[in-house]
Enzyme design. Structure first.
Site, mmCIF file in Angstrom:
data_model
loop_
_atom_site.group_PDB
_atom_site.id
_atom_site.type_symbol
_atom_site.label_atom_id
_atom_site.label_comp_id
_atom_site.label_asym_id
_atom_site.label_seq_id
_atom_site.Cartn_x
_atom_site.Cartn_y
_atom_site.Cartn_z
ATOM 1 N N ASP A 34 0.829 -1.195 0.000
ATOM 2 C CA ASP A 34 0.000 0.000 0.000
ATOM 3 C C ASP A 34 0.869 1.254 0.000
ATOM 4 O OD1 ASP A 34 -1.931 -1.826 0.165
ATOM 5 O OD2 ASP A 34 -2.870 -1.059 1.994
ATOM 6 N N TYR A 37 2.082 1.896 -3.402
ATOM 7 C CA TYR A 37 0.953 2.366 -4.207
ATOM 8 C C TYR A 37 0.696 3.850 -3.919
ATOM 9 C CZ TYR A 37 -3.897 2.917 -5.704
ATOM 10 O OH TYR A 37 -5.050 3.367 -6.294
ATOM 11 N N ASP A 38 0.672 4.188 -2.624
ATOM 12 C CA ASP A 38 0.419 5.586 -2.256
ATOM 13 C C ASP A 38 1.466 6.511 -2.845
ATOM 14 O OD1 ASP A 38 -1.762 4.809 -0.884
ATOM 15 O OD2 ASP A 38 -0.830 4.885 1.106
ATOM 16 N N SER A 83 -39.438 1.709 -11.414
ATOM 17 C CA SER A 83 -39.142 0.337 -10.987
ATOM 18 C C SER A 83 -39.881 -0.629 -11.903
ATOM 19 C CB SER A 83 -39.515 0.133 -9.529
ATOM 20 O OG SER A 83 -40.856 0.487 -9.358
ATOM 21 N N LEU A 84 -39.758 -1.906 -11.642
ATOM 22 C CA LEU A 84 -40.305 -2.888 -12.584
ATOM 23 C C LEU A 84 -41.436 -3.705 -11.972
ATOM 24 C CD1 LEU A 84 -36.932 -4.322 -13.923
ATOM 25 C CD2 LEU A 84 -38.455 -2.772 -15.121
ATOM 26 N N GLU A 113 -32.464 -9.455 -20.473
ATOM 27 C CA GLU A 113 -31.236 -9.189 -19.708
ATOM 28 C C GLU A 113 -31.281 -9.924 -18.368
ATOM 29 O OE1 GLU A 113 -31.017 -4.968 -19.093
ATOM 30 O OE2 GLU A 113 -31.173 -4.528 -21.243
ATOM 31 N N LYS A 115 -31.343 -10.042 -14.467
ATOM 32 C CA LYS A 115 -31.698 -9.050 -13.453
ATOM 33 C C LYS A 115 -30.645 -9.117 -12.356
ATOM 34 C CE LYS A 115 -35.475 -7.143 -10.799
ATOM 35 N NZ LYS A 115 -34.740 -6.875 -9.583
ATOM 36 N N ASP A 117 -28.537 -8.564 -9.084
ATOM 37 C CA ASP A 117 -28.971 -8.364 -7.705
ATOM 38 C C ASP A 117 -28.010 -7.444 -6.962
ATOM 39 O OD1 ASP A 117 -30.538 -8.587 -5.542
ATOM 40 O OD2 ASP A 117 -30.000 -10.645 -5.036
ATOM 41 N N ARG A 136 -30.705 5.136 -6.137
ATOM 42 C CA ARG A 136 -32.051 5.311 -6.666
ATOM 43 C C ARG A 136 -32.957 6.049 -5.672
ATOM 44 N NH1 ARG A 136 -36.837 2.877 -6.330
ATOM 45 N NH2 ARG A 136 -38.148 2.881 -8.179
ATOM 46 N N GLU A 176 -26.392 -0.965 -12.367
ATOM 47 C CA GLU A 176 -26.440 -1.688 -11.103
ATOM 48 C C GLU A 176 -25.031 -1.826 -10.530
ATOM 49 O OE1 GLU A 176 -29.574 -2.522 -10.581
ATOM 50 O OE2 GLU A 176 -29.606 -4.054 -9.026
ATOM 51 N N TYR A 228 -27.267 -0.416 -17.887
ATOM 52 C CA TYR A 228 -28.285 -1.045 -18.717
ATOM 53 C C TYR A 228 -29.364 -0.123 -19.258
ATOM 54 C CZ TYR A 228 -30.126 -1.481 -13.908
ATOM 55 O OH TYR A 228 -30.487 -1.258 -12.615
ATOM 56 N N CYS A 410 -17.803 -26.172 27.358
ATOM 57 C CA CYS A 410 -17.633 -26.562 25.957
ATOM 58 C C CYS A 410 -18.331 -27.914 25.707
ATOM 59 C CB CYS A 410 -16.146 -26.669 25.631
ATOM 60 S SG CYS A 410 -15.844 -27.357 24.002
ATOM 61 N N CYS A 428 -14.358 -21.532 23.797
ATOM 62 C CA CYS A 428 -13.806 -22.540 24.676
ATOM 63 C C CYS A 428 -12.327 -22.202 24.754
ATOM 64 C CB CYS A 428 -13.995 -23.924 24.054
ATOM 65 S SG CYS A 428 -12.852 -25.140 24.714
HETATM 66 S S1 IVH Z 1 -34.114 -1.628 -15.955
HETATM 67 C C1 IVH Z 1 -37.570 1.109 -15.955
HETATM 68 N N1 IVH Z 1 -32.474 -3.639 -16.134
HETATM 69 O O1 IVH Z 1 -34.278 -3.985 -10.902
HETATM 70 C C2 IVH Z 1 -36.456 0.172 -15.987
HETATM 71 N N2 IVH Z 1 -33.217 -2.993 -13.966
HETATM 72 O O2 IVH Z 1 -37.236 -3.336 -9.958
HETATM 73 C C3 IVH Z 1 -35.621 0.288 -14.814
HETATM 74 N N3 IVH Z 1 -32.285 -4.300 -12.150
HETATM 75 O O3 IVH Z 1 -34.179 -0.745 -9.607
HETATM 76 C C4 IVH Z 1 -34.636 -0.736 -14.561
HETATM 77 N N4 IVH Z 1 -31.055 -5.627 -13.385
HETATM 78 O O4 IVH Z 1 -32.035 -2.140 -9.509
HETATM 79 C C5 IVH Z 1 -33.185 -2.858 -15.304
HETATM 80 N N5 IVH Z 1 -30.999 -5.398 -16.422
HETATM 81 C C6 IVH Z 1 -31.710 -4.617 -15.617
HETATM 82 C C7 IVH Z 1 -31.695 -4.784 -14.218
HETATM 83 C C8 IVH Z 1 -32.484 -3.937 -13.433
HETATM 84 C C9 IVH Z 1 -31.418 -5.308 -12.155
HETATM 85 C C10 IVH Z 1 -32.905 -3.762 -10.922
HETATM 86 C C11 IVH Z 1 -32.723 -2.288 -10.737
HETATM 87 C C12 IVH Z 1 -34.096 -1.722 -10.594
HETATM 88 C C13 IVH Z 1 -34.907 -2.924 -10.235
HETATM 89 C C14 IVH Z 1 -36.295 -2.742 -10.756
#
Ligand code: IVH
Length: 669
Positions: A34, A37-38, A83-84, A113, A115, A117, A136, A176, A228, A410, A428
């Site tokens: 480190d 690096y610094d 949101s979806l 695509e 999704k 996490d 968000r 994401e 995305y 124990c 223990c």
């Molecule tokens: S599109 C209007 N694409 O899912 C479209 N969302 O419930 C907005 N997420 O808040 C999102 N993968 O955090 C989109 N390939 C993807 C995604 C994605 C994960 C999440 C994102 C969003 C949540 C929607």
């Protein structure tokens, strides 16, 4: 470009630092300390101050080092983040397609695509430069986490011009932030090593990391990003989502490589099935698939209902949570003597795997969640993480549930159990506790340690129980005859085990240190120790002061190490290793330090922390030189207390003046 010119050096330093960022943050396998690096970072910062250029916005210096914030400011998204709507079955996916076709005609094709996490973020770029980024939040207003986002090395600070459309004057890019599974596992191990609570899953780890007020902490977290979507964009028009993704890619944004075009809704369902199968092989967690209408004009026609666009759908994987009953709570004793309560449950299927045990972590966790024997609980399994109890279903509680109490003895060796002040764990304290020794031997042979093939937990325990071995060093004195006496051990498996023991006799030093199971010394600290001490003998004779002089090694770790090698039993085990020919490979010698190569220093005034002669030695050891008077060739004038005329001269010549503190940081003391 001339490599020796300041511009040449700037380019070289930027490349070099990006490379080390990659090794450190992405691969968790740093090549330099480190401190080194610094130093590179500071040299680049200095040069950039003197020779500003067009690429400054994307320089690694813009990523880390901002002062901690006292709070995040709120950020109103230029256009709201929607949101979806969710779907949990193929029928619901088909309904989605039918709804769309009713409103916008039959000519619809989709982009499918994964999704991801993680957590959604919004990035604002003005004239190609990353200006601001936010979480968000509620979709209208989020938290401004710009400094933290800048630490993500895969996030371009400047959009790449060239192949794609011209860079717009303003654009919002959505994506994401996530942490890959393996770096997540290592991050949690490191946290435990440092006495911190592990994160429940990669998503929580990513969220916690992005919401750090000190961006230097965020920089140490292995955050990644996929982009995305595009929000508001000025001076640019896209006709399809596919075109958006292509442009994002060509501008240098990471775009997930599993995204595909799906012409029909049947293709979308096939895609969902295909991704479900691939799920466990991916390096990151996903919780479903997102379908998006490709044509943007059609997206506009479709619009949205209550914050969910009609043109997109989240098809979720079946939940990895399940409900079951706790039949019992048992206590396991780990390698370091820590007692872990484990729930024994009615077997239940969670996301395709039958689960009958879940860790309850420690007593505090049981009290916090008020978990009792007989309770109905919701459990969850994330990736290959050990299942855990999320919460008790209180509505199912009767009066028959039993409150669990941590044992005072124990369960393996009946010795006293203690809970030290400030610790969550019960331990223990009997070093000869058989459970601890068995775990210790298994740890020694595990993948992170000497990686001895064929020597898992069961065999370790068997070898110990039959008194063939008492400690890890005894492994190397096993003979075929002794092994053949063990039940289950045929001629061939005995020979295989002996062969793999033979193969593991010259492990890399860091693996060997880790395998020893010294308290507070995990994989990361072992790597540092191996790099600093080069040989096991040097580490064995290190004193507390030698250890604490190393960056990242605090007094607690130092004391654990010194105590470990002073313990007579450990001394004899180390001697047994040596006699058996278990000799760790020396770490390759460090190349000559040239961090201050070509830098000349002038000291003025008195230094508080060390005599000048010592400062001179330090500079020279690092390849720099020290001079008596300031000239135009001087790189730094170090100003101590009551500096003399050398300082005025430095000012007139425009030489960089640094304080004693800055000097100390520069040389990494
Ligand atoms: S599109 C209007 N694409 O899912 C479209 N969302 O419930 C907005 N997420 O808040 C999102 N993968 O955090 C989109 N390939 C993807 C995604 C994605 C994960 C999440 C994102 C969003 C949540 C929607």
């Amino acid at each position: 470009m001339d490599k020796d010119s300041p511009q040449g050096r700037i380019t070289q330093l930027r490349k070099n630092i990006e490379y080390h960022n990659q090794r450190y943050y992405q691969q968790d396998n740093p090549e330099i300390s480190d401190v080194d690096y610094d130093r590179l970072m500071r040299e680049l910062q200095e040069l950039e101050k003197q020779y500003p250029d067009d690429d400054l916005a994307s320089s690694p210096t813009q990523r880390v080092g901002a002062a901690p914030l006292s709070r995040f400011s709120s950020f109103t998204h230029p256009s709201p983040m929607l949101s979806l709507a969710n779907a949990f079955s193929p029928e619901e996916i088909i309904d989605f397609d039918s709804r769309i076709k009713k409103l916008a005609g039959d000519n619809i094709s989709y982009i499918a695509e994964p999704k991801l996490d993680g957590l959604a973020v919004n990035l604002v770029y003005e004239n190609g430069v990353f200006i601001r980024g936010a979480t968000r939040g509620d979709g209208v207003t989020g938290e401004d986490v710009t400094q933290n986002l800048k630490t993500i090395s895969s996030l371009p600070l400047k959009m790449r011009a060239g192949e794609g459309k011209a860079i717009p004057s303003f654009i919002e890019i959505r994506g994401e932030v996530y942490i890959e599974t393996e770096p997540f596992r290592k991050l949690n191990l490191r946290r435990q090593e440092e006495g911190e609570e592990p994160f429940a899953n990669p998503r929580n780890a990513a969220a916690g990391s992005l919401r750090q007020l000190d961006s230097r902490i965020t920089a140490r977290r292995p955050l990644n990003i996929f982009l995305y979507n595009v929000g508001e964009a000025r001076g640019i028009k896209f006709s399809s989502h596919c075109e958006v993704l292509k442009n994002l890619k060509s501008w240098g944004f990471p775009v997930n490589n599993l995204i595909e075009e799906a012409k029909t809704i049947q293709d979308c369902i096939k895609y969902f099935d295909h991704i479900s199968e691939q799920r466990t092989t991916l390096h990151y967690e996903i919780d479903g698939v997102v379908l998006k209408v490709d044509n943007l004009a059609i997206q506009e026609i479709l619009g949205s209902v209550s914050r969910n666009p009609r043109w997109a759908l989240a098809c979720k994987f079946p939940a990895t949570q399940a409900t079951t009953i706790i039949n019992d709570i048992i206590v396991q004793v780990g390698r370091t003597g820590v007692l872990t309560p484990v729930a024994i449950m009615q077997p239940v299927n969670v996301g395709g795997v039958t689960v009958s045990r879940a860790t309850l972590h420690n007593e505090d966790e049981i009290i916090k969640k008020d978990i009792r024997i007989g309770d109905t609980v919701i459990i969850q399994r994330a990736g290959d993480v050990i299942p855990e109890v999320v919460k008790v279903v209180l509505s199912k509680r009767t009066v028959k549930e039993k409150i669990f109490k941590m044992p005072t003895q124990c369960p393996e060796c009946s010795s006293e159990v203690v809970r030290e002040e400030g610790e969550v764990a019960h331990r223990c304290i009997n070093l000869a506790c058989s459970a601890q020794i068995k775990e210790h031997i298994a740890h020694f042979a595990s993948r992170g340690g000497l990686d001895i093939e064929g020597l898992g937990g069961k065999i370790s325990a068997q070898l110990f129980d039959t008194k063939l071995i008492h400690d890890p060093a005894d492994l190397f004195y096993l003979t075929k005859d002794k092994l053949l006496d063990l039940d289950r051990h045929g001629e061939k498996s005995a020979q295989n085990l002996l062969d793999s023991l033979e193969r593991s006799k010259n492990p890399p030093l860091d693996k060997f240190i880790y395998a020893l199971g010294i308290r507070n010394v995990g994989e990361h600290i072992s790597k540092i120790l191996a790099r600093e001490f080069i040989s096991i003998e040097k580490l064995m004779s290190a004193k507390v002061d030698d250890l604490t002089a190393i960056y990242e090694i605090g007094p607690e770790i130092a004391v654990s190490i010194v105590q470990f090698f002073h313990e007579p039993k450990n001394k004899s085990v180390m001697e047994k290793f040596r006699k058996a020919g278990v000799i760790p490979r020396k770490t390759e010698a460090k190349t000559k330090d040239s961090t201050l190569q070509g830098k000349s220093f002038v000291f003025t005034g008195t230094l508080e922390s060390m005599p000048r002669a010592e400062a001179k030695t330090i500079v020279e050891k690092m390849g720099g030189s020290v001079h008596g008077s300031t000239t135009s060739k001087t790189t730094y004038v170090v100003a101590g207390n009551e500096p003399g005329s050398k300082l005025d001269k430095a000012r007139t010549l425009g030489i960089t003046i640094i304080s004693e503190d800055e000097f100390i940081k520069l040389v990494g003391r």
